[in-house]
Enzyme design. Structure first.
Site, PDB file in Angstrom:
ATOM      1  CG  ASP A   1     -26.909  10.156  -8.508  1.00 33.03           C
ATOM      2  OD1 ASP A   1     -26.193  11.150  -8.772  1.00 33.03           O
ATOM      3  OD2 ASP A   1     -26.633   9.011  -8.905  1.00 33.03           O
TER       4      ASP A   1
ATOM      5  CE1 TYR B   1     -19.734  13.883 -10.804  1.00 32.81           C
ATOM      6  CE2 TYR B   1     -19.724  16.275 -10.661  1.00 32.81           C
ATOM      7  CZ  TYR B   1     -19.502  15.114 -11.386  1.00 32.81           C
ATOM      8  OH  TYR B   1     -19.060  15.195 -12.686  1.00 32.81           O
TER       9      TYR B   1
ATOM     10  CE  LYS C   1     -19.709   6.537 -10.423  1.00 36.37           C
ATOM     11  NZ  LYS C   1     -18.398   7.061 -10.760  1.00 36.37           N
TER      12      LYS C   1
HETATM   13  P1  KE4 Z   1     -20.689   9.974 -15.053  1.00 38.32           P
HETATM   14  O1  KE4 Z   1     -21.304  11.010 -15.970  1.00 38.32           O
HETATM   15  O2  KE4 Z   1     -19.302  10.367 -14.592  1.00 38.32           O
HETATM   16  O3  KE4 Z   1     -20.765   8.554 -15.603  1.00 38.32           O
HETATM   17  O4  KE4 Z   1     -21.597   9.892 -13.733  1.00 38.32           O
HETATM   18  C1  KE4 Z   1     -21.841  11.077 -13.009  1.00 38.32           C
HETATM   19  C2  KE4 Z   1     -22.181  10.731 -11.582  1.00 38.32           C
HETATM   20  C3  KE4 Z   1     -23.501  10.799 -11.184  1.00 38.32           C
HETATM   21  N1  KE4 Z   1     -23.870  10.488  -9.916  1.00 38.32           N
HETATM   22  C4  KE4 Z   1     -22.946  10.092  -9.004  1.00 38.32           C
HETATM   23  C5  KE4 Z   1     -23.390   9.750  -7.617  1.00 38.32           C
HETATM   24  C6  KE4 Z   1     -21.575  10.002  -9.364  1.00 38.32           C
HETATM   25  O5  KE4 Z   1     -20.664   9.623  -8.434  1.00 38.32           O
HETATM   26  C7  KE4 Z   1     -21.182  10.317 -10.670  1.00 38.32           C
HETATM   27  C8  KE4 Z   1     -19.738  10.276 -11.120  1.00 38.32           C
HETATM   28  N2  KE4 Z   1     -18.763  10.023 -10.093  1.00 38.32           N
HETATM   29  C9  KE4 Z   1     -17.433  10.570 -10.323  1.00 38.32           C
HETATM   30  C10 KE4 Z   1     -16.521  10.200  -9.146  1.00 38.32           C
HETATM   31  N3  KE4 Z   1     -17.101  10.305  -7.877  1.00 38.32           N
HETATM   32  C11 KE4 Z   1     -16.868  10.082 -11.605  1.00 38.32           C
HETATM   33  C12 KE4 Z   1     -15.391  10.259 -11.763  1.00 38.32           C
HETATM   34  C13 KE4 Z   1     -15.066  11.354 -12.734  1.00 38.32           C
HETATM   35  O6  KE4 Z   1     -15.725  12.427 -12.701  1.00 38.32           O
HETATM   36  O7  KE4 Z   1     -14.114  11.129 -13.521  1.00 38.32           O
END
Ligand code: KE4
Length: 429
Positions: free
Chosen positions: A241, A146, A269
């Site tokens: 990523d 993801y 994060k």
């Molecule tokens: P954000 O756009 O949510 O800040 O980041 C996207 C993203 C990109 N790459 C990786 C490896 C990620 O894990 C994420 C976002 N992670 C999710 C949970 N695994 C965020 C939680 C959510 O969607 O509310």
């Protein structure tokens, strides 16, 4: 023991009328588990407190950013001081340089960096940059990884997209999805096949160097090195990523831990310390393609926001140092080895993948090594496990396909309490 959740339930009813699913991000909805989320009133250290006054030992850690724990004193102080000086300038400020310096110094692949306000913006921009730099259109991603919700990355995506059964979201034009080629994590042949089918057409391979969005799945021996080799051989870029693994796996992320250096790295994060920050960075010649130095356009009203920079800087400065990573590993190993003992004692069909201060318990007898194998996990069993833990005041991620995170605020006492709750929870399944 029946928990009082009346206030959260009432709030959820109100929220559902105003926001899709009553939340601003699907995974918070608890739809994959109990169905009614707790509404958090406050958080401190390793604990969150809901609106009904229930206290939970928190292992969601806001999905990764809070490696120091909630409301860390130094981070809150930095945010307060920054807020007194203004909340956004729309003009450069010194702390953007300071945070950029910290990232460039720590992350081996990053010579220059651009700040964004989310991980999605970071990966979306990194893919655009790879396409601009190579002049090619296709990208390879891995099933179950993801990378946020940019159209071309919502193809067989993990995290909430898998949890809620839409790994390839409607609304993404076929033309976009067609240029996202899918490979299998830990299966080099699936990558080689795509390079064979699309010679000189692939701009980049993007992956989570340690996958955490299909649950934690680690790269097998030589997998990352082979991706580095095959992208170099084909004139494609390698994008890591590291939104989760950056500053989680080690101060230099997974690329430092595994010794494989990508061309572009995405971060998020932890580098925002709980405030909205993402970033993408890499070799100078690649990053000079980014506007205004180069033609590839990318922008953001709140990119490099002074409060977010202050929170990120305070976090990274406090986190820095081998001792902290050793502490996080030691605490996580104590929890994971305790859970392993309980699983064996109770004869539960479950496997644990654990790396540094993150892990996932998969309710399956199969080795969780790629998307296909993790999908065999018993998500109903996970849901009951989650519910039992919640009632015992332990907050795990509300989905089988996420990671448990530890912080420097967790203690041995928390681990002991958690192990007792896990034993009870698994015995009651
Ligand atoms: P954000 O756009 O949510 O800040 O980041 C996207 C993203 C990109 N790459 C990786 C490896 C990620 O894990 C994420 C976002 N992670 C999710 C949970 N695994 C965020 C939680 C959510 O969607 O509310």
């Amino acid at each position: 023991m029946k928990m009082k959740l009346a206030k959260s339930k009432a709030l959820y009813k109100a929220a559902e009328k105003l926001m899709p699913g009553g939340v601003n991000s699907p995974v918070r909805s608890f739809n994959a588990v109990s169905g009614s989320p707790v509404f958090v009133a406050k958080a401190k250290g390793a604990y969150i407190y809901d609106e009904d006054g229930n206290k939970y030992t928190d292992y969601m850690s806001s999905w990764g950013p809070l490696i120091l724990g909630h409301a860390d004193g130094d981070v809150v102080k930095a945010i307060k001081e920054a807020a007194e000086l203004g909340t956004s300038y729309g003009a450069p400020c010194k702390n953007e340089i300071e945070l950029a310096k910290h990232v460039v110094k720590a992350i081996p692949s990053v010579e220059m960096v651009r700040m964004t306000s989310s991980g999605t913006e970071a990966t979306m921009s990194a893919v655009r940059l790879a396409r601009a730099f190579t002049g090619r259109d296709y990208i390879i991603k891995f099933e179950g990884c993801y990378h946020g919700h940019a159209d071309y990355l919502l193809v067989k995506a993990g995290s909430g997209a898998t949890t809620f059964g839409t790994p390839s979201s409607p609304g993404v034009p076929k033309a976009f999805a067609d240029m996202t080629l899918l490979a299998t994590y830990n299966d080099l042949a699936s990558v080689e096949e795509l390079f064979g089918q699309y010679p000189d057409k692939i701009a980049a391979v993007i992956l989570e160097p340690v996958a955490a969005n299909m649950g934690v799945v680690t790269p097998e021996e030589g997998f990352l090195e082979s991706l580095r080799r095959i992208t170099l051989e084909n004139g494609s870029l390698l994008i890591f990523d590291e939104v989760i693994t950056g500053f989680r796996m080690s101060p230099g992320g997974a690329q430092k831990a595994y010794g494989v250096i990508p061309d572009i790295t995405c971060l998020g994060k932890i580098i925002g310390g709980g405030l909205p920050v993402g970033a993408f960075g890499g070799r100078r010649d690649i990053m000079n393609m980014v506007a205004p130095s180069g033609p590839m356009y990318q922008a953001g009203t709140l990119s490099g926001n002074p409060l977010a920079m202050a929170a990120g800087l305070a976090t990274l400065r406090k986190l820095d140092g081998k001792a902290n990573y050793e502490r996080l590993r030691e605490l996580t190993d104590a929890l994971v080895s305790g859970i392993t003992e309980i699983i064996e004692k109770l004869g539960v069909k479950a496997r644990i993948n654990s790396v540094e201060s993150m892990f996932t318990i998969f309710f399956t007898g199969e080795e969780p090594r790629d998307y296909k194998s993790v999908l065999k996990s018993d998500t109903k069993m996970y849901s009951k496990f989650f519910e039992n833990l919640l009632r015992a005041g332990i907050m795990f991620p509300p989905s089988q396909f996420e990671a448990v995170f530890l912080s420097l605020a967790h203690t041995e006492k928390d681990v002991d309490k958690t192990l007792r709750a896990i034993e009870q929870s698994l015995s009651a399944l």
